[in-house]
Design a protein around this motif. Structure first.
Motif, PDB file in Angstrom:
ATOM      1  N   ALA A  51       0.943  -1.658  -0.113  1.00 45.83           N
ATOM      2  CA  ALA A  51       0.419  -0.267  -0.001  1.00 45.83           C
ATOM      3  C   ALA A  51       1.096   1.078  -0.004  1.00 45.83           C
ATOM      4  O   ALA A  51       0.353   2.591  -0.654  1.00 45.83           O
ATOM      5  CB  ALA A  51      -0.933  -0.387   1.378  1.00 45.83           C
ATOM      6  N   HIS A  90      -3.684  -0.657  -6.896  1.00 47.30           N
ATOM      7  CA  HIS A  90      -3.852   0.365  -5.833  1.00 47.30           C
ATOM      8  C   HIS A  90      -3.705   1.797  -5.832  1.00 47.30           C
ATOM      9  O   HIS A  90      -4.562   2.492  -4.882  1.00 47.30           O
ATOM     10  CB  HIS A  90      -4.039  -0.379  -4.342  1.00 47.30           C
ATOM     11  CG  HIS A  90      -4.524  -1.054  -3.876  1.00 47.30           C
ATOM     12  ND1 HIS A  90      -4.120  -2.626  -4.314  1.00 47.30           N
ATOM     13  CD2 HIS A  90      -5.590  -1.798  -3.535  1.00 47.30           C
ATOM     14  CE1 HIS A  90      -5.267  -3.527  -4.488  1.00 47.30           C
ATOM     15  NE2 HIS A  90      -5.897  -2.826  -3.370  1.00 47.30           N
ATOM     16  N   ALA A 115      -5.340  -3.342   0.603  1.00 50.35           N
ATOM     17  CA  ALA A 115      -4.154  -3.276   0.388  1.00 50.35           C
ATOM     18  C   ALA A 115      -3.988  -5.158   1.062  1.00 50.35           C
ATOM     19  O   ALA A 115      -3.638  -6.157   0.340  1.00 50.35           O
ATOM     20  CB  ALA A 115      -2.951  -3.090   0.850  1.00 50.35           C
TER      21      ALA A 115
END
Lengths: 301, 292, 552, 329
Positions: B99, B162, B220
């Motif tokens: 992340a 992401h 994540a």
């Protein structure tokens, strides 16, 4: 018909940093309306005009607490009673077309108002036809969406919503700002007409000139209090008592056109005593210490 | 006659609300501290627990949850609580790393798009659109597969997928700041784009970034677990939470429900803790959202 | 310790079960009701009741996602079901004729001549001829599937019933192609053959719901003895799903792992089938850094390169304890890669669990614990190595852990580490690895030990190299027939002086053979099963034509 | 006029789709060219010992795996122009056929899940939004937030444990009862096998849609026109019915179509748990067994699927909101 005395409204809110605080937005409002008259409520924005309407209709937000005495047609106007009377005995003419559902045809919306006022579906439909005819709205208007209306049409539709209900008390909340002068005149005449039919009309506006055109009496609000209720002609006669009203009068373009110095206090920082004390040229010690109550004065002239 | 309406002291519900209102700031701070402690606790737990309890104890196989083994034991007699903590810690660390990388990418591209505008902006927006045009999990599987799976595969896959939302947020923030008066002023004063970015953008963007980053974590971690669950993520020998849950699939019909239920609850709690942390941080930065 | 406890537990359990039987406890009625409710709804619309001579359901895995084309590898685990093969192995793994009536191998071992029966017809009504056989072999040789027929030079049909298979060089194991390669019809072998197989086997396909089930029914045109069970449904579910389905009595045969085999299911018997599905420790044979694989991975390990270490480990391990403790008793000790098969050299077996003997071997080899840490050393080298296993395989894990425990008393330190194959691959030429093999095809044994097979992949991963063994293996491979090759296969294992098993080079420490465990309906007689190869599930169908439904 | 607009709209959309798919294809192949996995080894799997080097070369040749990635891409592109997506390694079948048959199985599940999540999400969102601050709202929010943080596959696992293992009211696997010919499978049996996976799948969508609907309804309820409606004496539920519903429909539908993407991803996990032989399961197979043609095909197809969903959402706008015109603004 309607009498309000010492109305107070307190909001509970959160502050930056998440602290809770209480805001006194209406301190002490007094007003009374008779059948067949137009009472204008004037004052700067934030003086509590619109909240008064909401309080009467029982549509204040949930974090608001109300106090004071409300009477409608001789009986106390409790929130429960407001709830049952709104749309039937008390109607609101909203500010703008923004108060119409953008995704619903206007005919249907007006009809819905009529139905809520207690008419059957068929009756409601004829009421709409009649009202539209009365205001020269073509039948095709019924199938229009709010965004398709011109300014004047929208105004007439909004007035229609009150007319279809047979409500005895009509509250018009800021019906004129930003409109073409012709439309303003037309709208005001519609309101006057409603009073002529025997209804009580509260005209909420910050436009004193407009108010004076049709109102019988004018109530002046300042920072959540009623500072003065005067007959319309008192204005033209200069028979005004409260220093704020006088200042307001002087600020009009056709008069001296001098703005009132200073600002209306915010509900977070209300002065100790009289709410106008910090701007009042004639402020006295008593005014600084306590808020003078509204007094009935003999008519001058 | 005087009517007092909506008196605040009327019902217990109102009292509760007032209590909440009065304590909101403390509550927010408390929540942030609590959430952080909980998550940190999970992450560092393997170092305190050590390897004990992870060895096979054949006499204690398939024990349902009890006081001795809160999460029960597995088919090799290993303590499921310890295994779950080890697994979750690993998953959290992998998720955090992925992340963070993703947030870096998102910030970089968002800043670039917002600052340079023109074709750079157009290209970045288009890349974001292409990413949005594929189901998230399919994209994850594709990338994880392409880099050869394993821990590296998961980290790269999650990191590469992401960043899009954050990039959008940052870009919008940059554009908004760009059109503000003080940036115009700086521009008139002949400051370079880079100077403006450093002095005007960064202070605005850091809070957005922080909240964005923390709200990225749960996604994540969930996606890491999902990838591992279907067998394309972390190698099966690592005690990752997705692996543990996948293993539990093999023992469903025998009624060993705790193998799947308990680790899942732990994962759920961790994800919720991140959400909670993010929301509370956001309300601290931006009181508007906490109204009502 | 734990192992003994398990044994006790099993005894107690069996006593409990016995007493239950005496007290004639009836099945819980509510239980059977709920279990049947789903089955009932199935029965309503289904013409055939599952669990009868009409139809049985098998949850034994084995779906061939590629379809059912033998030239692409279908049937390589035995019994192609839809097709028939030239030869087959009977329940004792002897080679017997199926389509073939006779076969001969030329002196040089390069020409195999097969005559076939003339009464075989494909399920589409056309006769099966030598041309079809030739076509099948030629096709399989070039199709790039999962069956390896690359040794074939060409196949020709001499006449309607004779085929000549010419090899590039002699290969005794080629007979296994004759055993596993199902014959396809040349006239119907098109693009969609794999999904609509036509063959001369005992069953023909009715419906294949990919990823779910395969429904087949008896082929009325089958030349052999007509199968008793009319219709078979193969349900493709995971082992756990198979167990669940068995519990709810939806299936009549379910392949389950050993860990589930200890459970009981009302109305079903546990059948454990002996297999050559083995597990063993592969030792790197060369000293460390002696070479690199083509991929650049290291080869060799100084500790395991020492014969004494490998032999001592072999003697120290208590294989029966592994079987009892880890396999729940469902298995047997393994001393070589081909336990139970005709080409196993039983003289290579050793008496294991001998700590003292293991210590002697170590001492003779020059290993001694001089610093008193419990681990022996030789020339400053500690007897320590890493054992790698496939981490998500709980049996391999348990074997690795238990074996490490057993090596400790003789002073060998084995560090156990679980990894995925991807991670093991670069390490498997320089570390001890838990592998599992087992095949009816001797090629596997050849590839496990033949020095030139070591190319940096799974074949001979330990880089075992013994010239004498190599030449014996060459002789075995080059022998014209399996029967003649067997002598050499055995000799390679142990000929009294040398060999690749414990008494000789001890290149591996074979541990156990797994028994394959199945729950089988009480009413179903599945006859005598072959010793199954590696791969749990499908091999049980080898004798499916002999299965009988014994209840009314 | 309207038809011309529609044609222009369609042309624009097709053009964008073409560009998008091209980008996806290039992106996919570039990614795959980095893959360290040897597809030949992956194809052979456990049979390594019985496959000689010669045979391995043969296998590589059969699937064109001996070619460099760029030439495989060009081949693939050439085939694509002829409407051919290549052949799946795992299934030894044209990729388009694999996708078609698998998607058929998934489609029913997706459709049920999509409707369920849409309707339930909408209903929960409406209730929560209307009762903002009430304990029911709190409960719904708690439920939605908890679901939003739950791993899909774990929720599916729980459902399986509860309904299939404990209560035995749902089947433990598959899309049809074992041993029943496809023509004999009744509608109810079909539904019986479909329902639990569909419910599991719908749960992902519910939370998202409920929370968004709630927020949107709250916005609507704070709008001027709702204030006016209240002033007319409209009751809360009638406000929701006459004004709320109409005004949240558009965002709800956008969200609903946008959720197709999440749903597609969710099906990968759910089908894995329920051993449901759909496209999601094939996706996992393709990745685990290095079936590159199939993987590329599925990526391609999923992009098409998501794009179609978004286009449908675009098309629905002018129907619901008279202010929006096709192709305009």
């Amino acid at each position: 018909m309607l009498s309000i005395s010492n109305l107070g409204v307190i909001f509970t809110q959160y502050d930056q940093g998440l602290r809770r605080k209480q805001l006194t937005v209406i301190t002490a409002l007094d007003l009374d309306v008779q059948a067949g008259e137009v009472v204008a409520v004037v004052g700067a924005s934030g003086s509590g005009k619109s909240l008064l309407a909401h309080a009467l209709l029982g549509i204040l937000p949930e974090n608001a607490a109300m106090s004071g005495t409300l009477q409608f047609q001789g009986e106390p106007l409790t929130p429960e009673r407001s709830r049952s009377l709104r749309g039937k005995a008390i109607a609101l003419i909203p500010q703008s077309v923004g108060y119409l559902d953008p995704l619903m045809r206007v005919g249907k919306q007006v009809q819905r108002v009529a139905q809520l006022a207690g008419q059957s579906k068929a009756n409601a439909s004829t009421s709409v036809d009649r009202t539209f005819a009365r205001y020269d709205l073509p039948m095709a208007t019924r199938d229009r969406y709010p965004f398709e209306l011109s300014g004047g049409m929208a105004r007439r539709i909004l007035v229609s919503t009150a007319v279809v209900t047979q409500a005895q008390l009509v509250i018009a909340d800021e019906p004129t700002p930003g409109l073409h002068p012709d439309v303003v005149r037309e709208t005001l005449s519609h309101l006057r007409e409603l009073a002529r039919e025997g209804r009580g009309v509260i005209l909420i506006t910050h436009d004193i000139e407009a108010a004076l055109q049709i109102a019988d009496r004018v109530a002046v609000f300042y920072a959540g209090t009623t500072v003065e209720i005067a007959a319309s002609k008192d204005f033209s006669l200069g028979n005004l008592r409260h220093p704020y009203t006088q200042a307001l009068w002087r600020s009009l373009p056709q008069n001296e056109f001098v703005p009132v110095p200073g600002n209306q206090p915010s509900p977070e920082h209300l002065p100790e005593g009289c709410l106008f004390s910090d701007r009042c040229p004639w402020v006295s010690d008593i005014c600084r210490a306590e808020r003078p109550p509204l007094r009935q004065l003999p008519r001058i002239g | 006659m005087t009517i007092t309406v909506n008196s605040p002291q009327k019902s217990p519900q109102k009292l509760w609300r007032i209590w909440r209102q009065n304590n909101r700031r403390q509550q927010t701070l408390g929540a942030i501290v609590l959430g952080t402690l909980f998550l940190l606790g999970i992450i560092v737990s393997p170092w305190f627990l050590g390897e004990s309890g992870l060895s096979t104890v054949l006499t204690q196989r398939n024990q349902p949850p009890s006081l001795a083994h809160l999460f029960g034991t597995d088919w090799l007699g290993r303590d499921m609580l310890r295994r779950s903590l080890h697994g979750l810690s690993l998953s959290l660390r992998v998720g955090l790393l992925a992340a963070s990388v993703s947030a870096l990418i998102g910030t970089g591209l968002g800043l670039a798009a917002g600052t340079f505008g023109g074709w750079v902006d157009a290209v970045i927006i288009w890349i974001v659109d292409v990413f949005f045009s594929l189901p998230h999990l399919v994209l994850l599987i594709l990338i994880a597969f392409a880099v050869g799976g394993g821990t590296k595969g998961v980290i790269i896959a999650v990191a590469l997928t992401h960043w899009t939302s954050l990039a959008r947020v940052i870009r919008a923030e940059v554009l908004q700041t760009n059109s503000s008066d003080y940036v115009h002023l700086s521009r008139h004063l002949g400051k370079s784009s880079l100077w403006i970015a450093r002095h005007h953008m960064v202070p605005h963007i850091v809070p957005q970034l922080l909240v964005g980053l923390i709200l990225l974590f749960p996604h994540a971690i969930l996606h890491e677990a999902a990838l591992s669950f279907i067998g394309i993520g972390l190698s099966p020998h690592l005690p990752a939470i997705g692996i543990i849950l996948a293993e539990s699939m093999r023992h469903l019909s025998t009624g060993y429900w705790w193998l799947g239920v308990m680790p899942g609850i732990l994962l759920l709690l961790a994800v919720k803790a991140f959400d909670w942390l993010g929301e509370n941080l956001r309300s601290l930065f931006d009181p508007k959202t906490s109204q009502g | 310790m734990q192992i003994f406890k398990r044994k006790r537990l099993l005894e107690v359990l069996s006593v409990l079960l016995a007493s239950c039987a005496i007290a004639s406890c009836t099945p819980n009625p509510t239980d059977s009701n709920t279990a049947d409710s789903t089955a009932d709804s199935t029965a309503e619309s289904s013409p055939a009741q599952s669990g009868s001579a009409e139809q049985i359901v098998l949850a034994i895995g084995g779906e061939s996602e590629e379809g059912y084309d033998p030239t692409l590898g279908w049937g390589r685990y035995g019994a192609p079901l839809f097709q028939s093969t030239l030869l087959k192995r009977d329940e004792n793994l002897n080679i017997v004729n199926d389509l073939a009536t006779d076969y001969t191998v030329s002196e040089d071992g390069k020409t195999w001549t097969v005559t076939i029966r003339e009464d075989a017809i494909f399920s589409d009504g056309k006769p099966l001829t030598a041309a079809d056989v030739a076509y099948t072999f030629n096709k399989a040789a070039q199709s790039g599937g999962l069956t390896d027929v690359t040794q074939l030079e060409k196949a020709t049909a001499v006449d309607n019933k004779t085929v000549e298979l010419t090899l590039k060089k002699p290969q005794s194991t080629f007979v296994n192609r004759l055993i596993t390669l199902g014959i396809v019809p040349e006239h119907a072998h098109g693009k969609d053959y794999a999904r609509n197989p036509v063959g001369s086997g005992p069953y023909k396909m009715v419906q294949w719901d990919e990823g779910q089930q395969l429904i087949v029914e008896a082929n009325p045109d089958y030349y052999g003895e007509a199968p008793d069970i009319q219709r078979l449904v193969f349900l493709f579910v995971e082992e756990d799903g198979a167990f669940a389905a068995a519990k709810s009595r939806q299936v009549q045969v379910a392949a389950v792992p050993q860990s589930l085999a200890v459970q009981t299911i009302q109305g079903m018997n546990l059948r454990d089938v002996i297999s050559v599905d083995n597990r063993g420790l592969m030792f790197p044979y060369l000293p460390a850094n002696s070479k690199k694989t083509p991929d650049g991975d290291p080869v060799g390990n100084d500790v395991t390169a020492d014969l004494a270490i490998r032999q001592a480990a072999n003697y120290a391990i208590d294989r029966q304890a592994l079987v009892d403790g880890i396999l729940e008793g469902y298995g047997s000790p393994a001393y070589g890669p081909v336990s139970g098969l005709a080409w196993e050299e039983t003289k290579a077996d050793i008496e294991d669990a001998q700590i003292e003997k293991a210590k002697e071997i170590l001492a003779e080899g020059g290993w001694a614990d001089s610093d008193g840490d419990g681990i022996v050393e030789k020339n400053g080298l500690k007897a320590e190595f890493t054992v790698l296993y496939k981490a998500d395989d709980s049996i391999r894990q348990a074997l690795a852990l238990a074996t490490a425990e057993m090596l400790k008393p003789i002073g060998i330190q084995a560090n156990v580490e679980g990894k995925s194959w991807d991670d093991i691959e670069p390490l498997m030429h320089s570390n001890v690895v838990v592998f599992g093999w087992g095949s009816h095809d001797q090629t596997e044994m050849y590839n496990l030990y033949y020095s030139k097979a070591a190319q940096g992949d799974y074949n001979n991963a330990g880089y075992y190299a013994d010239p004498a063994i190599d030449s014996t293996l060459d002789l075995a491979m080059g022998a014209p027939s399996e029967a003649e090759a067997v002598t050499y296969w055995k000799a390679a294992q142990w000929d009294g002086k040398q060999g690749m098993t414990t008494k000789g080079d001890a290149a591996w420490a074979w541990l156990v053979n797994l028994n394959h465990t199945y729950f089988v309906d009480e009413c179903l007689d599945i006859g005598k099963s072959q010793i199954e190869p590696h791969g749990h599930g499908w091999p049980i169908t080898a004798n499916i034509t002999e299965w009988k439904w014994t209840c009314k | 006029m309207q038809i011309r607009l529609l044609l222009v709209f369609a042309a624009q959309k097709l053009l964008r789709l073409g560009r998008l798919l091209m980008a996806v294809a290039v992106f996919t192949f570039v990614l795959l060219s980095f893959s360290p996995i040897d597809p030949v080894k992956a194809y052979i799997g456990a049979d390594m010992m019985q496959i000689s080097a010669d045979q391995q070369a043969l296998i590589a040749e059969r699937w064109g795996l001996d070619q460099p990635m760029w030439s495989r891409f060009l081949d693939w592109l050439g085939q694509l122009l002829q409407g051919n997506l290549g052949t799946s390694l795992v299934f030894n079948q044209p990729v388009s056929e694999v996708i078609a048959s698998r998607f058929q199985a998934s489609l029913q599940m997706l459709a049920i899940a999509w409707l369920l999540s849409g309707l339930l999400g909408l209903a929960l969102g409406l209730i929560a939004g209307a009762l903002e601050g009430h304990w029911i709202d709190r409960l719904i929010r708690l439920y939605a937030y908890t679901l939003a943080s739950s791993p899909t596959f774990w929720v599916a696992l729980l459902l399986l444990i509860v309904f299939a293992v404990s209560f035995k009211i749902a089947p433990i696997c598959c899309a049809a009862p074992p041993g029943v010919l496809s023509q004999n499978v009744t509608f109810w049996q079909h539904l019986h096998h479909l329902l639990l996976p569909a419910v599991a799948l719908s749960i992902i969508g519910i939370a998202n849609i409920a929370l968004h609907t709630r927020q949107k309804l709250i916005d609507v309820l704070h709008s001027d026109y709702v204030l006016f409606a209240r002033a007319q004496g409209e009751s809360l539920w009638n406000i929701v019915r006459y004004h709320g519903f109409r005004n949240i429909l558009l965002p709800a539908i956008t969200l609903q179509f946008a959720s197709l993407s999440e749903l597609f991803g969710g099906s990968v996990l759910v089908e894995q748990v329920f051993a449901y032989p759909g496209l999601g399961e094939a996706t996992v197979q393709a990745a685990l067994r290095s079936d590159i043609p199939l993987l590329v095909g599925i990526v391609f197809f999923s992009a098409l699927f998501v794009y179609t969903g978004n286009t449908l959402a675009d098309l629905s706008y002018p129907i619901i909101d008279p202010r929006i015109r096709l192709g305009g603004q």
